[in-house]
Design an enzyme around this catalytic site. Structure first.
Site, PDB file in Angstrom:
ATOM      1  N   CYS A 100      32.746  39.733   1.331  1.00  0.00           N
ATOM      2  CA  CYS A 100      33.897  40.449   1.877  1.00  0.00           C
ATOM      3  C   CYS A 100      33.727  41.960   1.691  1.00  0.00           C
ATOM      4  O   CYS A 100      33.219  42.420   0.674  1.00  0.00           O
ATOM      5  CB  CYS A 100      35.211  40.046   1.233  1.00  0.00           C
TER       6      CYS A 100
ATOM      7  N   ARG B  44      28.559  42.117   4.474  1.00  0.00           N
ATOM      8  CA  ARG B  44      29.194  41.487   3.310  1.00  0.00           C
ATOM      9  C   ARG B  44      29.943  40.204   3.660  1.00  0.00           C
ATOM     10  O   ARG B  44      30.462  39.515   2.786  1.00  0.00           O
ATOM     11  CB  ARG B  44      30.167  42.470   2.649  1.00  0.00           C
TER      12      ARG B  44
ATOM     13  N   TRP C 212      34.005  36.809   3.968  1.00  0.00           N
ATOM     14  CA  TRP C 212      33.071  35.717   3.692  1.00  0.00           C
ATOM     15  C   TRP C 212      33.923  34.660   3.001  1.00  0.00           C
ATOM     16  O   TRP C 212      34.395  34.864   1.879  1.00  0.00           O
ATOM     17  CB  TRP C 212      31.950  36.206   2.773  1.00  0.00           C
TER      18      TRP C 212
ATOM     19  N   ASN D 182      38.926  41.452  -1.895  1.00  0.00           N
ATOM     20  CA  ASN D 182      37.588  40.886  -2.061  1.00  0.00           C
ATOM     21  C   ASN D 182      37.531  40.361  -3.494  1.00  0.00           C
ATOM     22  O   ASN D 182      37.912  41.068  -4.423  1.00  0.00           O
ATOM     23  CB  ASN D 182      36.557  42.009  -1.839  1.00  0.00           C
ATOM     24  N   GLY D 183      37.091  39.119  -3.669  1.00  0.00           N
ATOM     25  CA  GLY D 183      37.024  38.553  -5.023  1.00  0.00           C
ATOM     26  C   GLY D 183      37.682  37.179  -5.027  1.00  0.00           C
ATOM     27  O   GLY D 183      37.954  36.602  -3.975  1.00  0.00           O
TER      28      GLY D 183
ATOM     29  N   GLU E 197       8.791  33.996  -1.894  1.00  0.00           N
ATOM     30  CA  GLU E 197       9.581  34.978  -1.167  1.00  0.00           C
ATOM     31  C   GLU E 197       9.379  34.831   0.358  1.00  0.00           C
ATOM     32  O   GLU E 197      10.332  34.931   1.135  1.00  0.00           O
ATOM     33  CB  GLU E 197       9.227  36.389  -1.662  1.00  0.00           C
TER      34      GLU E 197
ATOM     35  N   LYS F 125      12.356  34.016   3.017  1.00  0.00           N
ATOM     36  CA  LYS F 125      12.646  34.851   4.193  1.00  0.00           C
ATOM     37  C   LYS F 125      12.772  33.962   5.426  1.00  0.00           C
ATOM     38  O   LYS F 125      13.695  34.116   6.220  1.00  0.00           O
ATOM     39  CB  LYS F 125      11.544  35.891   4.451  1.00  0.00           C
TER      40      LYS F 125
ATOM     41  N   GLU G 211      15.987  31.585   5.352  1.00  0.00           N
ATOM     42  CA  GLU G 211      17.322  32.193   5.434  1.00  0.00           C
ATOM     43  C   GLU G 211      17.630  32.778   6.804  1.00  0.00           C
ATOM     44  O   GLU G 211      18.785  32.820   7.203  1.00  0.00           O
ATOM     45  CB  GLU G 211      17.540  33.239   4.332  1.00  0.00           C
TER      46      GLU G 211
ATOM     47  N   HIS H  46      -0.412  17.511  -7.079  1.00  0.00           N
ATOM     48  CA  HIS H  46       0.408  16.686  -7.979  1.00  0.00           C
ATOM     49  C   HIS H  46       1.623  16.114  -7.258  1.00  0.00           C
ATOM     50  O   HIS H  46       2.616  15.782  -7.886  1.00  0.00           O
ATOM     51  CB  HIS H  46       0.815  17.516  -9.198  1.00  0.00           C
TER      52      HIS H  46
ATOM     53  N   LYS I  97      25.599  39.618   2.048  1.00  0.00           N
ATOM     54  CA  LYS I  97      24.639  40.478   1.364  1.00  0.00           C
ATOM     55  C   LYS I  97      24.873  40.557  -0.146  1.00  0.00           C
ATOM     56  O   LYS I  97      23.947  40.533  -0.927  1.00  0.00           O
ATOM     57  CB  LYS I  97      24.726  41.873   1.986  1.00  0.00           C
TER      58      LYS I  97
HETATM   59  C1  F6R Z   1      17.436  37.111   0.146  1.00  0.00           C
HETATM   60  C2  F6R Z   1      18.468  37.874  -0.506  1.00  0.00           C
HETATM   61  C3  F6R Z   1      19.150  37.278  -1.678  1.00  0.00           C
HETATM   62  C4  F6R Z   1      19.378  38.341  -2.761  1.00  0.00           C
HETATM   63  C5  F6R Z   1      20.225  37.755  -3.903  1.00  0.00           C
HETATM   64  C6  F6R Z   1      20.395  38.746  -5.032  1.00  0.00           C
HETATM   65  O1  F6R Z   1      16.870  37.837   1.197  1.00  0.00           O
HETATM   66  O2  F6R Z   1      18.792  38.963  -0.105  1.00  0.00           O
HETATM   67  O3  F6R Z   1      18.441  36.193  -2.184  1.00  0.00           O
HETATM   68  O4  F6R Z   1      18.140  38.773  -3.232  1.00  0.00           O
HETATM   69  O5  F6R Z   1      21.478  37.395  -3.405  1.00  0.00           O
HETATM   70  O6  F6R Z   1      21.026  39.899  -4.605  1.00  0.00           O
HETATM   71  P1  F6R Z   1      20.959  41.230  -5.462  1.00  0.00           P
HETATM   72  O7  F6R Z   1      19.558  41.703  -5.452  1.00  0.00           O
HETATM   73  O8  F6R Z   1      21.888  42.186  -4.760  1.00  0.00           O
HETATM   74  O9  F6R Z   1      21.433  40.883  -6.834  1.00  0.00           O
END
Ligand code: F6R
Length: 609
Positions: A2, A27, A74, A100-101, A482, A486, A489, A505, A604
């Site tokens: 949010c 967000r 969100w 937000n929260g 990673e 990517k 997601e 294994h 985010k």
């Molecule tokens: C993946 C991604 C998330 C963040 C995770 C932690 O692309 O962006 O996995 O890495 O939510 O977020 P931060 O780094 O803001 O604590």
């Protein structure tokens, strides 16, 4: 999770708030809404889905006002629907709130409010706040908000308007961020810096428990008990253009291409290749304190956790400190053995991730040394940690993290070298060699980015596949994780990252001709080993796309496709191997027509547990 925006001044408030929400849409994008004061009435527009829907609504039903608050959601409590979209009002439509929260005791509060005969219009936790403010309102909105907040448990950043007091917005924060933007004859409120940058660079970061009264000409901040507090005004140097797409189709692509600059910005002024020295002004940990550190816990989530997995190698190799890496949501609920000789290093782009923040607090309660690696200036972690190293990546808007990851690797690498220097665990020539390796990274990333057309071609060949395996070993195991993250997601395809040596294994049973294998096979001490692992996988029918070094053309015929990247010392190679994987995920997502910058179900900044 949010985003909220508020404005009071002489501009078209709805326009200012809407533009701010556009900068915060990363967000959350389940619904959006704006409330404005208009001829002593509260006018509200809300729409389900992305901001584009709210825009249509506002074009058809514009509100003229100089005071407004807005929200992009969100969903946590209550499905995405118009009823559950913020802003929410009290029963008389006198008071309106965006939040937000999470209000953890909302059920108990809601039951009490029900008994008083108050009717609820939504399933949200937020609506209890509007009704509580109404309950306590006797002509002083600030006091009513203060009393309300003394009754709630949980986290909040909120803005409240009341039609009887049109000259002010009351806002407050606990656990989730809220920033005041200071203007002339106008003031702004937002969850994050980019929403404020077009209007002001002078910002005040509210602290936990702060309640602020925001008028056109002034702001006044108090703690939860009503005692006035002073908060320092910070001048933010981020360029407003950094928060724009700048001609790129998506923020993610722009951010991938920004990496030569963001890595360089992160190391500039911190490494000196000629002298073989590193210098991190922000770290207050002395050599004597460092020598007492018996263990490092790196704690983070998602992509930041993957950066931590890589950094473990550096802290152990350079500084000779045993290092464990943990997912924050696991770490905080077990009983890690912590004391003053343990360093807890949290990594977070946003600096607001709830689980990572909780891990940091746990570390502080146990008297650990603490360091935060953050990108967002003034974030909770940067304020609460004893030491903070910023990655100088600028705002990262794409929900999938890219430049923040390489920025984190850069900052962690320098930190490990700094520790080594202070502890005397690396000789000068070794330090020099490692510093030069980092110095050369931006140019090497640029060289990889030039291959984007070729990677697009590979993406076209792979986009119809449903499941992918990413293999890496040693330092590049985390790059494989990673790369898989990517892809899943932003493309919603199944992708699994695996340590190549562990395949036999069990997981090797999954491989058939329908499962492409993306293998990281750059020169390293485990090069021969990974080539054998790839051969094992290939023998089961999987097409192998390998990330290799320019100097390894002789292995090209072994693979269905190769992506050649410049050679580097294997210790720093994940800063390069991740680049083609980011591009591959980006292109597959666009070919499939997915929403790259705002993938479904994600947000985010994860400020809830
Ligand atoms: C993946 C991604 C998330 C963040 C995770 C932690 O692309 O962006 O996995 O890495 O939510 O977020 P931060 O780094 O803001 O604590």
């Amino acid at each position: 999770m949010c985003g909220i925006v508020g404005y009071i001044g002489s501009k078209d408030a709805v326009n200012v708030v809407f533009k701010g929400l556009e900068k915060l849409e990363y967000r959350g994008y389940d619904s959006a809404g704006i409330a404005a004061l208009c001829e002593n009435e509260i006018c509200i527009r809300r729409s389900v889905g992305k901001l584009a829907n709210l825009k249509k609504n506002l074009l058809a039903n514009h509100i003229h006002s100089n005071t407004a608050i807005g929200h992009t959601r969100w969903a946590t409590h209550g499905k995405p629907s118009e009823e559950n979209a913020h802003p929410h009002t009290d029963s008389q439509n006198n008071i309106v709130i965006v939040h937000n929260g999470i209000i953890e005791n909302y059920i108990e509060l809601k039951n009490d409010l029900h008994k008083e005969g108050r009717l609820f219009k939504s399933e949200t936790d937020t609506e209890v706040l509007a009704h509580l403010i109404e309950r306590y309102y006797d002509g002083d909105l600030f006091c009513a908000v203060q009393k309300t907040l003394s009754k709630v448990r949980g986290s909040y950043a909120l803005c409240v308007l009341c039609k009887h007091e049109p000259d002010k917005i009351i806002c407050a924060r606990k656990e989730v961020p809220l920033i005041l933007g200071i203007g002339t004859g106008e003031n702004f409120i937002a969850s994050d810096i980019p929403a404020l940058l077009p209007y002001t660079r002078d910002m005040v970061f509210l602290e936990n428990g702060d309640i602020a009264q925001v008028n056109r000409e002034k702001i006044a901040i108090s703690d939860i008990l009503g005692k006035e507090v002073q908060r320092e005004k910070k001048h933010i140097l981020w360029d407003a253009l950094q928060a724009e797409k700048d001609g790129y189709k998506h923020f993610m692509l722009k951010e991938i291409f920004e990496q030569p600059r963001s890595v360089e910005d992160t190391f500039r002024g911190r490494i000196y290749p000629n002298e073989g020295k590193v210098y991190i002004e922000e770290i207050k940990l002395s050599a004597a304190e460092l020598k007492k550190i018996s263990k490092i816990y790196i704690v983070a989530c998602g992509t930041s956790y993957h950066a931590g997995l890589t950094a473990k190698f550096w802290f152990e190799k350079f500084a000779k400190i045993p290092t464990e890496v943990e997912i924050a949501s696991e770490f905080r609920y077990r009983e890690p053995i912590l004391d003053k000789n343990v360093l807890v290093l949290v990594i977070s782009q946003s600096g607001e991730t709830a689980d990572t923040l909780a891990a940091l607090r746990l570390a502080k309660e146990n008297n650990c040394q603490t360091i935060a690696v953050c990108n967002s200036i003034g974030s909770s972690m940067s304020r609460e940690s004893a030491n903070t190293i910023y990655t100088h990546c600028g705002p990262e808007i794409g929900v999938a993290s890219t430049k923040a990851f390489t920025g984190q690797l850069c900052a962690l690498y320098i930190l490990a070298l700094d520790f080594a220097e202070k502890k005397g665990t690396l000789c000068e020539s070794e330090s020099c060699k490692y510093i030069v390796q980092l110095w050369e990274i931006p140019l090497k990333i640029s060289a990889i980015l030039k291959k984007s057309e070729y990677i697009l071609k590979i993406a076209k060949e792979l986009a119809h596949k449903k499941t992918f395996l990413f293999l890496g070993r040693h330092l590049n195991y985390s790059a494989a994780l990673e790369g898989a993250l990517k892809l899943k997601e932003i493309s919603y395809l199944h992708a699994e990252g695996y340590a190549a040596g562990e395949m036999k294994h069990g997981p090797i049973a999954l491989i058939d001709e329908n499962m492409p294998i993306i293998a990281i096979a750059v020169k390293s001490r485990v090069y021969e080993k990974i080539i054998s692992n790839i051969e094992e996988a290939k023998a089961r029918g999987g097409a192998v796309i390998a990330i290799v070094n320019d100097c390894c053309k002789e292995v090209e015929e072994k693979f269905s496709k190769t992506i050649c990247i410049p050679e580097s010392d294997d210790i720093i190679s994940p800063m390069l191997t991740i680049i083609p994987l980011q591009l591959l995920a980006y292109y597959i997502s666009t070919i499939l027509g997915c929403d790259v910058d705002q993938p479904r179900n994600l947000a985010k900044s994860v400020t809830v547990e």
